[in-house]
Design a protein around this motif. Sequence first.
Motif, mmCIF file in Angstrom:
data_model
loop_
_atom_site.group_PDB
_atom_site.id
_atom_site.type_symbol
_atom_site.label_atom_id
_atom_site.label_comp_id
_atom_site.label_asym_id
_atom_site.label_seq_id
_atom_site.Cartn_x
_atom_site.Cartn_y
_atom_site.Cartn_z
ATOM 1 N N VAL A 29 -6.228 -27.114 33.502
ATOM 2 C CA VAL A 29 -7.473 -26.865 32.784
ATOM 3 C C VAL A 29 -7.101 -25.980 31.593
ATOM 4 O O VAL A 29 -7.123 -24.766 31.681
ATOM 5 C CB VAL A 29 -8.515 -26.203 33.690
ATOM 6 C CG1 VAL A 29 -9.789 -25.916 32.943
ATOM 7 C CG2 VAL A 29 -8.813 -27.103 34.873
ATOM 8 N N ALA A 30 -6.688 -26.621 30.521
ATOM 9 C CA ALA A 30 -6.134 -25.863 29.405
ATOM 10 C C ALA A 30 -6.384 -26.600 28.101
ATOM 11 O O ALA A 30 -6.655 -27.797 28.098
ATOM 12 C CB ALA A 30 -4.635 -25.659 29.611
ATOM 13 N N PHE A 31 -6.290 -25.838 27.009
ATOM 14 C CA PHE A 31 -6.362 -26.455 25.687
ATOM 15 C C PHE A 31 -4.985 -26.992 25.354
ATOM 16 O O PHE A 31 -4.030 -26.224 25.235
ATOM 17 C CB PHE A 31 -6.789 -25.429 24.651
ATOM 18 C CG PHE A 31 -6.717 -25.945 23.240
ATOM 19 C CD1 PHE A 31 -7.717 -26.751 22.747
ATOM 20 C CD2 PHE A 31 -5.649 -25.637 22.419
ATOM 21 C CE1 PHE A 31 -7.658 -27.244 21.453
ATOM 22 C CE2 PHE A 31 -5.584 -26.119 21.122
ATOM 23 C CZ PHE A 31 -6.602 -26.919 20.647
ATOM 24 N N ILE A 32 -4.862 -28.296 25.246
ATOM 25 C CA ILE A 32 -3.576 -28.898 24.926
ATOM 26 C C ILE A 32 -3.809 -29.893 23.803
ATOM 27 O O ILE A 32 -4.510 -30.885 23.969
ATOM 28 C CB ILE A 32 -2.971 -29.564 26.172
ATOM 29 C CG1 ILE A 32 -2.572 -28.463 27.149
ATOM 30 C CG2 ILE A 32 -1.757 -30.401 25.808
ATOM 31 C CD1 ILE A 32 -2.457 -28.879 28.569
ATOM 32 N N ALA A 33 -3.270 -29.570 22.630
ATOM 33 C CA ALA A 33 -3.556 -30.387 21.456
ATOM 34 C C ALA A 33 -2.611 -31.574 21.357
ATOM 35 O O ALA A 33 -2.994 -32.633 20.889
ATOM 36 C CB ALA A 33 -3.464 -29.537 20.197
ATOM 37 N N ILE B 76 -13.755 -33.151 29.417
ATOM 38 C CA ILE B 76 -15.221 -33.145 29.379
ATOM 39 C C ILE B 76 -15.732 -31.725 29.613
ATOM 40 O O ILE B 76 -16.594 -31.217 28.895
ATOM 41 C CB ILE B 76 -15.780 -34.118 30.443
ATOM 42 C CG1 ILE B 76 -15.468 -35.560 30.031
ATOM 43 C CG2 ILE B 76 -17.279 -33.930 30.626
ATOM 44 C CD1 ILE B 76 -15.686 -36.566 31.122
ATOM 45 N N TYR B 77 -15.145 -31.069 30.609
ATOM 46 C CA TYR B 77 -15.557 -29.703 30.934
ATOM 47 C C TYR B 77 -15.302 -28.769 29.743
ATOM 48 O O TYR B 77 -16.164 -27.974 29.370
ATOM 49 C CB TYR B 77 -14.796 -29.233 32.174
ATOM 50 C CG TYR B 77 -14.867 -27.770 32.426
ATOM 51 C CD1 TYR B 77 -16.029 -27.187 32.922
ATOM 52 C CD2 TYR B 77 -13.777 -26.947 32.171
ATOM 53 C CE1 TYR B 77 -16.094 -25.831 33.145
ATOM 54 C CE2 TYR B 77 -13.835 -25.596 32.393
ATOM 55 C CZ TYR B 77 -14.992 -25.035 32.878
ATOM 56 O OH TYR B 77 -15.059 -23.691 33.094
ATOM 57 N N SER C 268 -17.784 -25.711 24.806
ATOM 58 C CA SER C 268 -17.497 -25.242 23.445
ATOM 59 C C SER C 268 -18.783 -24.948 22.698
ATOM 60 O O SER C 268 -19.763 -25.679 22.856
ATOM 61 C CB SER C 268 -16.715 -26.308 22.680
ATOM 62 O OG SER C 268 -15.530 -26.592 23.359
ATOM 63 N N PRO C 269 -18.780 -23.895 21.882
ATOM 64 C CA PRO C 269 -20.028 -23.536 21.214
ATOM 65 C C PRO C 269 -20.482 -24.520 20.138
ATOM 66 O O PRO C 269 -21.675 -24.630 19.888
ATOM 67 C CB PRO C 269 -19.724 -22.167 20.602
ATOM 68 C CG PRO C 269 -18.256 -21.985 20.644
ATOM 69 C CD PRO C 269 -17.721 -22.896 21.677
ATOM 70 N N GLU C 270 -19.556 -25.244 19.501
ATOM 71 C CA GLU C 270 -19.951 -26.092 18.379
ATOM 72 C C GLU C 270 -20.889 -27.207 18.843
ATOM 73 O O GLU C 270 -20.619 -27.891 19.820
ATOM 74 C CB GLU C 270 -18.720 -26.708 17.702
ATOM 75 C CG GLU C 270 -17.910 -25.735 16.884
ATOM 76 C CD GLU C 270 -16.923 -24.963 17.725
ATOM 77 O OE1 GLU C 270 -16.872 -25.195 18.951
ATOM 78 O OE2 GLU C 270 -16.213 -24.100 17.172
ATOM 79 N N ALA D 83 -17.003 -38.793 25.899
ATOM 80 C CA ALA D 83 -15.881 -38.729 26.836
ATOM 81 C C ALA D 83 -16.339 -39.130 28.240
ATOM 82 O O ALA D 83 -15.599 -39.793 28.972
ATOM 83 C CB ALA D 83 -15.276 -37.334 26.861
ATOM 84 N N ILE D 84 -17.574 -38.745 28.590
ATOM 85 C CA ILE D 84 -18.100 -39.144 29.902
ATOM 86 C C ILE D 84 -18.215 -40.668 29.966
ATOM 87 O O ILE D 84 -17.881 -41.299 30.963
ATOM 88 C CB ILE D 84 -19.475 -38.489 30.162
ATOM 89 C CG1 ILE D 84 -19.318 -36.981 30.291
ATOM 90 C CG2 ILE D 84 -20.106 -39.051 31.426
ATOM 91 C CD1 ILE D 84 -20.630 -36.235 30.385
#
Lengths: 429, 345
Positions: free
Chosen positions: A364-368, A385-386, A391-393, A403-404
């Motif tokens: 569960v990580a940000f992976i670009a 999705i989570y 994310s605030p934007e 994505a769902i």
Amino acid sequence: MTDTAMTTEAIKQEERQSKIRANLKARHAAEKRFRSYGLVAIGAALLALSTLFFTIISNGASALFQTEVRMTIQLDSTLDPETMRAGDYQILIKKSLRDMFPDVARRDRKDLYAVVSNGAWYELLNHVQANPDLVGQTIEIWLPAADDVDMLMKGYIDRELPESDRRVNDQQIAWIDALVANDAIEKKFNTRLFTSGDSREPELAGFAGAAVGSFYTLLVTLALSFPIGVAAAVYLEEFAPKNKWTDLIEVNINNLAAVPSIVFGLLGLALFLNWFGLPRSAPLVGGMVLTLMTLPTIIIASRASLKSVPPSIREAALGMGASRLQVVGHHVLPLALPGMLTGTIIGMAQALGETAPLLMIGMVAFIADIPGGPTDPATVMPVQIYLWADSPERAFVERTSAAIMALLAFLIAMNLSAVLLRKRFERRW
Amino acid sequence: MRFLSKSLSVAALGVVAFAGAAEARDQIQIVGSSTVFPFATAVAETFGKTSGFKTPVIESTGSGGGLKLFCEGVGVQHPDITNASRRIKSSEVERCAKNGVTDIVEVKVGYDGIVIGNSKASNVLEVSKEQIFLALAKEIPGADGKLIPNPHTKWSDIDSSLPATKIEVLGPPPTSGTRDAFVELAMEGGAKKIKVLADLRKSDKKAFKAVAHSIREDGAFVEAGENDNLIVQKLEANPNAFGIFGFSFLDQNSDKIQGSKVGGTEPTFENIADGKYGVSRSLYFYVKKAHVGVIPGIEEYLAEFTSEGAWGDDGYLADKGLIPMPAEERAKYKKATETLANLTM
């Protein structure tokens, strides 16, 4: 005497029949009620499902398009793509924007630059590096607009609101309207959503990284859980003696199927990361953890499908002089395989939707970056999705739904293939 | 059967082969606070695109969870950097030291305001910290100074200037750093202003903290999960409810929600930046010095994070909702990253 007896008998009969008739009415009514309960239950389930689909699709459909701005970029012949840095490309884009709106005051320029995505330079860089012969020319290129502009173009930002309540100010709206009038801003099909990795800029974010991560994770899960699960099921069903030990194992397998998935994550953390020293965030470890989780499902389904092969087939083969291994390998297993595969596919579909066990092992990580193999850091679709949902934007809201939709499509495809497999190969005796 | 035994042995071989893969790592690993996460990821992405290094992997584990992982030891299997929405505690520094993590570089990133917001369909609330405490504490001092279970059901029960609506506040669960900071800054700050509790604080600090840090559990405060976005969406649907969340969510949703004035100050970018808004905290990250030079790119990542284009007044982090530090503080921490100065408590 006999007459009276007859009449009493007839009256009794009559009474009984009328009782039955009355009762029958009640029984018919009960059946009708029961049927209507069933219909209501199905209706409720369908309604819930269609509401879910409707909200997701109506939220997510707009994410398939992304607003882009047509920019005219002058690539002077003095530029050298080999040595050009991020800033150099940003300058080119800013210059192009200034050329489009020459009368913008210096202090308003920051707002003007904010119309185009923060990461647009990266696309320009890739374009120029892929076509180095463009240097010296003036090119026209469609670059992504900023997420706020995209939201405005899609109507998610209300122009009627007071300026301070909007993320796009009056001046920016005027520029956007001017661009619209010139056909220099347009909603185009959002290929980035399907081909890019994650990004903090909604307009550049895509789920390709997560999809590839899910693919590697499921590949590892399948490679481990199918052979282990089938072997365990075959041994338990065909070879193992029936005693209290095998009973104990059976009870344990059934219990394991009901264990909350986060527990498998904790086990994976302790065993695979701390003990074996495997890398964090890797699909390899994710696949191993999900193997633990899906094994009980596969074993139970495989045993059930082995049980459904009639004993007469085993007896006939044994009677022809086949060894037990030959009986299983040549006759029982091929007949039970469709059921096993169905169980495996359902187990895989379950694994595809899992996030909890992956939390513990760093997926569960940000992976670009898009992972290149099962040991590269990666995340999976439900995690993506989570993360987007958190994310605030504002622009991530529609992308979350998109994505769902993609995840649901995968799940439906997998379940459909399970159904088809069963239809195609299932045998009835 | 042959197929089965073959695939079994291939899978087993594969696992053994991959087990050796943990030895080298060419990608920065970052863990920690979910509040710093949106900022750290923005820096990581820019770093990945501009530097030629791989994009760092960032996990959102919470401040406490991140520091726990960070302090587990030195070596490629442990993270290089941890983000925190509070300062490292001395107990954590000791834990780190016990596991051989002795040299830590502390970098302050900027500020974050904690907002008590509601839907734009309602009026802006004006509260003091004291009123926040009286609305949300589990126990408050009664008329005779003894602690009683919080009797307030409407805001107007606390003070007639407040609206006559039910107290209904959605906030993060106890595992969240936002909750920690809210309790510490707003609740404790408010409790200090009540005479009985201020006296208690002098005589028995522990008992005071127990009172000041306990949020009521009778339904007036609803734990809405770690997801700030969810809180914002729920506020839209229920104009009478208030929510507690980070400033960046107010910033992104200014058309739908508004921040309450706390102590007469609005939660705006400017007010948080110059310290006028009372419920704000500092954000940090911590770097394991032993990994600098071993894992490629750490120095360059630090340079990207501390560049004016990132954390400056007009940098891209400000666009994401981070409230930058004043220029001299930025210079101080930038220098710390260049010299890799050790953390001093």
